[in-house]
Design a protein around this motif. Structure first.
Motif: not given
Length: 425
Positions: A27, A29, A31, A33, A218, A220, A227-230
């Motif tokens: 996982d 994060e 700025d 994605l 954000a 996701q 997971t990637l969150r931005a």
């Protein structure tokens, strides 16, 4: 006749640039994605990383797997249709602004290649838009007038000059655009990815986003490995959008384009496009031809090679080769591949607003290299800065393509019928 063999993409075999990235297994994060590792996604990743943003890019397969690695490799200025048609679709102010911006797209592509040392057979010798007959010549005359009025250094060539440049007597004329050129398209996009990584971007291959949602300010993306969150999102999947829960595919009409290539021709091909130009024609079911750095001749046309009627496309290519260049009749075609184009009804790309801090780019309609690069960079700038004024087009809230499946089938059926009957005389 072309050999009946599995598809083999020449670009995958000849690309001097290599690129590998791991799958996402945690996982994280960022700025910004980005989803999609083609021209737009990689150009955006490079631009955003250079601006100091923390960038994460998810690619479902490998960088350039989609249209960017299956492209003809013509770096053209502008869009497929002439300026007045763009104005009719967008309005004069927006149309003229887009035309002016994309007139400089080859400059941007070749500058990136030089700046980052991308080894992609870059040849800036212009392109030739060849008249397939008298009606095509009239079309080129109109395009020449429209482009010249806007300061483009294009030249209308007569039949003799066209024959000298192409090596074929089949065309009554051509429009030469010295702003344009050719590249090895897969090597170019891999080079962009390499440069983006060097600038600090995190790229993940074999990491399809299976779900895309927004919560707590954000975006996701969920993958099988993490997971990637931005807070900001760029969807740059174009014609290769995979099923993603929570986010429908941007609407477009999928159209296929195939290519076949000879072995290096040596002296036999010396008179063909001897100046290094790339070429395509004005036919409704258009075709293209160009050479690569090794001297192969690559011929292409609309259609898919996957279904049973793909044999018609392969046979047409062999006949077309002999028609254009009689001395090459019977020359084997050793590579065969195709890609998918995202078409829009008016052939104008779209920037779609997906919600707060999110954009989707798609619909290049066969002009992916220049516009894809420029749109990707501009989208990155707009998302990172929060200022959308530099976008080449105003974002739209909705876009639909009625009967997209039927229209796609119509394109394929028309191309198949044309190729069954064409290039026989």
């Amino acid at each position: 006749m072309p050999p009946r063999r599995p598809l083999a993409n020449l670009w995958q075999e000849s690309a001097a640039e290599t690129f590998r990235a791991p799958a996402l297994v945690e996982d994280a994060e960022a700025d910004l994605l980005i989803i999609g590792g083609g021209y737009s996604g990689c150009a955006a990743a490079l631009a955003a990383a250079q601006a100091g943003a923390k960038v994460a890019l998810l690619e479902a397969r490998t960088i350039g797997h989609g249209g960017s690695g299956r492209n003809v490799g013509l770096v053209n200025a502008g869009l497929w249709m002439p300026p007045e048609e763009i104005n009719a679709a967008l309005g004069i102010a927006a149309g003229e602004a887009l035309t002016a911006t994309l007139a400089q797209a080859p400059d941007r592509v070749f500058n990136l290649i030089e700046t980052h040392g991308i080894s992609c057979e870059a040849t800036r010798a212009g392109t030739l838009h060849c008249a397939h007959g008298p009606a095509g010549l009239k079309d080129l005359e109109s395009r020449h007038a429209q482009l010249s009025a806007r300061g483009a250094p294009v030249r209308l060539l007569d039949a003799a000059e066209t024959a000298r440049r192409t090596g074929s007597p089949r065309f009554p004329g051509a429009l030469f655009d010295p702003r344009a050129g050719t590249i090895q398209p897969l090597a170019y996009v891999r080079g962009l990815a390499r440069a983006a990584t060097a600038a600090g971007a995190h790229i993940y291959e074999h990491s399809p986003a299976v779900r895309l949602t927004r919560s707590a300010g954000a975006w996701q993306a969920d993958t099988a490995g993490g997971t990637l969150r931005a807070p900001r999102l760029l969807l740059a999947t174009n014609a290769y959008h995979a099923a993603t829960g929570g986010q429908p595919a941007p609407a477009h009409v999928p159209v296929h384009y195939f290519q076949l290539a000879t072995a290096p021709l040596g002296d036999r091909g010396a008179a063909i496009l001897q100046g290094g130009e790339g070429a395509w024609d004005t036919a409704l079911v258009m075709s293209s031809f160009r050479r690569d750095a090794a001297g192969r001749l690559i011929i292409g046309g609309i259609g898919s090679l996957e279904h049973g009627a793909g044999i018609a496309h392969r046979d047409w290519a062999a006949r077309k080769l002999a028609q254009l260049f009689p001395a090459l009749a019977g020359t084997p075609l050793h590579h065969a591949w195709h890609g998918r184009i995202a078409m829009t009804g008016d052939h104008v790309p779209r920037i779609l607003s997906l919600g707060e801090g999110a954009l989707a780019l798609f619909g290049y309609s066969g002009r992916g290299i220049g516009p894809g690069t420029v749109f990707g960079e501009a989208a990155a700038q707009a998302l990172v800065s929060g200022d959308a004024s530099a976008l080449p087009l105003a974002p739209v809230e909705h876009h639909s393509e009625p009967a997209a499946g039927l229209r796609a089938a119509w394109y394929e059926a028309g191309a198949t019928l044309t190729h069954l009957l064409g290039a026989r005389f």
